[in-house]
Design a protein around this motif. Structure first.
Motif, PDB file in Angstrom:
ATOM      1  N   VAL A  49      58.136  50.945  72.527  1.00  0.00           N
ATOM      2  CA  VAL A  49      59.534  50.576  72.375  1.00  0.00           C
ATOM      3  C   VAL A  49      59.744  49.165  72.918  1.00  0.00           C
ATOM      4  CG1 VAL A  49      61.888  51.145  73.080  1.00  0.00           C
ATOM      5  CG2 VAL A  49      60.297  52.970  72.517  1.00  0.00           C
ATOM      6  N   GLY A  50      60.467  48.344  72.143  1.00  0.00           N
ATOM      7  CA  GLY A  50      60.740  46.973  72.550  1.00  0.00           C
ATOM      8  C   GLY A  50      59.861  45.945  71.861  1.00  0.00           C
ATOM      9  N   ASP A  51      58.798  46.380  71.181  1.00  0.00           N
ATOM     10  CA  ASP A  51      57.927  45.448  70.467  1.00  0.00           C
ATOM     11  C   ASP A  51      58.659  44.851  69.264  1.00  0.00           C
ATOM     12  OD1 ASP A  51      55.867  45.899  72.215  1.00  0.00           O
ATOM     13  OD2 ASP A  51      54.779  47.273  70.900  1.00  0.00           O
ATOM     14  N   THR A  52      58.308  43.604  68.930  1.00  0.00           N
ATOM     15  CA  THR A  52      58.911  42.923  67.797  1.00  0.00           C
ATOM     16  C   THR A  52      57.885  42.823  66.682  1.00  0.00           C
ATOM     17  OG1 THR A  52      60.271  41.628  69.296  1.00  0.00           O
ATOM     18  CG2 THR A  52      60.079  40.834  67.049  1.00  0.00           C
ATOM     19  N   GLU A  63      62.341  41.033  60.345  1.00  0.00           N
ATOM     20  CA  GLU A  63      62.025  40.921  61.760  1.00  0.00           C
ATOM     21  C   GLU A  63      62.720  42.094  62.441  1.00  0.00           C
ATOM     22  OE1 GLU A  63      60.179  38.513  63.237  1.00  0.00           O
ATOM     23  OE2 GLU A  63      59.846  37.369  61.400  1.00  0.00           O
ATOM     24  N   VAL A  64      61.936  43.052  62.937  1.00  0.00           N
ATOM     25  CA  VAL A  64      62.522  44.257  63.520  1.00  0.00           C
ATOM     26  C   VAL A  64      62.032  44.454  64.951  1.00  0.00           C
ATOM     27  CG1 VAL A  64      62.777  45.398  61.294  1.00  0.00           C
ATOM     28  CG2 VAL A  64      60.728  45.779  62.620  1.00  0.00           C
ATOM     29  N   THR A  65      62.877  45.097  65.736  1.00  0.00           N
ATOM     30  CA  THR A  65      62.534  45.485  67.100  1.00  0.00           C
ATOM     31  C   THR A  65      62.455  47.009  67.142  1.00  0.00           C
ATOM     32  OG1 THR A  65      63.705  43.567  67.943  1.00  0.00           O
ATOM     33  CG2 THR A  65      63.212  45.311  69.516  1.00  0.00           C
ATOM     34  N   VAL A  66      61.389  47.522  67.729  1.00  0.00           N
ATOM     35  CA  VAL A  66      61.168  48.964  67.798  1.00  0.00           C
ATOM     36  C   VAL A  66      62.117  49.562  68.836  1.00  0.00           C
ATOM     37  CG1 VAL A  66      59.475  50.773  68.272  1.00  0.00           C
ATOM     38  CG2 VAL A  66      58.757  48.665  67.140  1.00  0.00           C
ATOM     39  N   LEU A  81      67.042  54.800  62.789  1.00  0.00           N
ATOM     40  CA  LEU A  81      67.290  54.783  64.230  1.00  0.00           C
ATOM     41  C   LEU A  81      66.063  54.333  65.016  1.00  0.00           C
ATOM     42  CD1 LEU A  81      69.224  58.170  64.551  1.00  0.00           C
ATOM     43  CD2 LEU A  81      70.193  55.859  64.446  1.00  0.00           C
ATOM     44  N   LEU A  82      64.919  54.234  64.347  1.00  0.00           N
ATOM     45  CA  LEU A  82      63.676  53.846  65.020  1.00  0.00           C
ATOM     46  C   LEU A  82      63.564  52.339  65.224  1.00  0.00           C
ATOM     47  CD1 LEU A  82      61.107  56.173  63.227  1.00  0.00           C
ATOM     48  CD2 LEU A  82      62.209  56.514  65.437  1.00  0.00           C
ATOM     49  N   TYR A  83      64.382  51.552  64.550  1.00  0.00           N
ATOM     50  CA  TYR A  83      64.279  50.096  64.644  1.00  0.00           C
ATOM     51  C   TYR A  83      65.642  49.458  64.411  1.00  0.00           C
ATOM     52  CZ  TYR A  83      64.410  50.157  59.541  1.00  0.00           C
ATOM     53  OH  TYR A  83      64.784  50.353  58.244  1.00  0.00           O
ATOM     54  N   VAL A  84      65.728  48.199  64.784  1.00  0.00           N
ATOM     55  CA  VAL A  84      66.907  47.394  64.476  1.00  0.00           C
ATOM     56  C   VAL A  84      66.400  46.049  63.958  1.00  0.00           C
ATOM     57  CG1 VAL A  84      67.157  46.445  66.817  1.00  0.00           C
ATOM     58  CG2 VAL A  84      69.123  46.522  65.307  1.00  0.00           C
TER      59      VAL A  84
END
Length: 129
Positions: A49-52, A63-66, A81-84
């Motif tokens: 969680v938090g990886d780009t 470009e997503v953040t986990v 809901l798993l990424y933004v």
């Protein structure tokens, strides 16, 4: 969503519905279409969680953040809901889509196919180069 700390990249891409199968996700990672923090990675790389991630799908680059990890593939609503996706990424994708749409009519295409004589000239021209 599962509470595991780490998950294989190909499995997460499949669960987050970026690719239909894990083998397609694997091929994309091996082809350099998925990057972690700007670097190429292997399929078995464990993400947290938090990886780009940068994920290229066709013309689009996301470009997503986990935000979450899930070893199971679920519905699209849960997968989102798993990424933004970053605001810059969304804006770039929309601008590029508009540019492609605007340029779509600018392609000069012939009114008809070349006849036999014209094809011979085309083949001859290509052989000379």
């Amino acid at each position: 969503m599962n509470t595991t700390d780490k998950l294989r990249l190909d499995k997460w891409l499949w669960a987050a519905r970026f690719f239909k199968t894990r083998s397609l996700a694997k091929a994309a990672v091996e082809g350099g279409k998925v990057q972690l923090a700007g670097n190429r990675v292997k399929v078995s790389k464990e993400i947290s969680v938090g990886d780009t991630l940068s994920v290229r799908q066709g013309w689009d680059l996301r470009e997503v953040t986990v935000l979450g990890l899930s070893p199971q593939r679920r519905g699209a609503a849960e997968a989102q809901l798993l990424y933004v996706e970053s605001e810059d990424s969304i804006a770039k994708r929309e601008a590029e889509a508009q540019a492609r749409k605007a340029a779509g009519g600018a392609l000069n295409r012939p009114d008809q196919r070349p006849n036999k004589k014209q094809r011979r000239h085309i083949h001859q021209f290509k052989r000379e180069q």
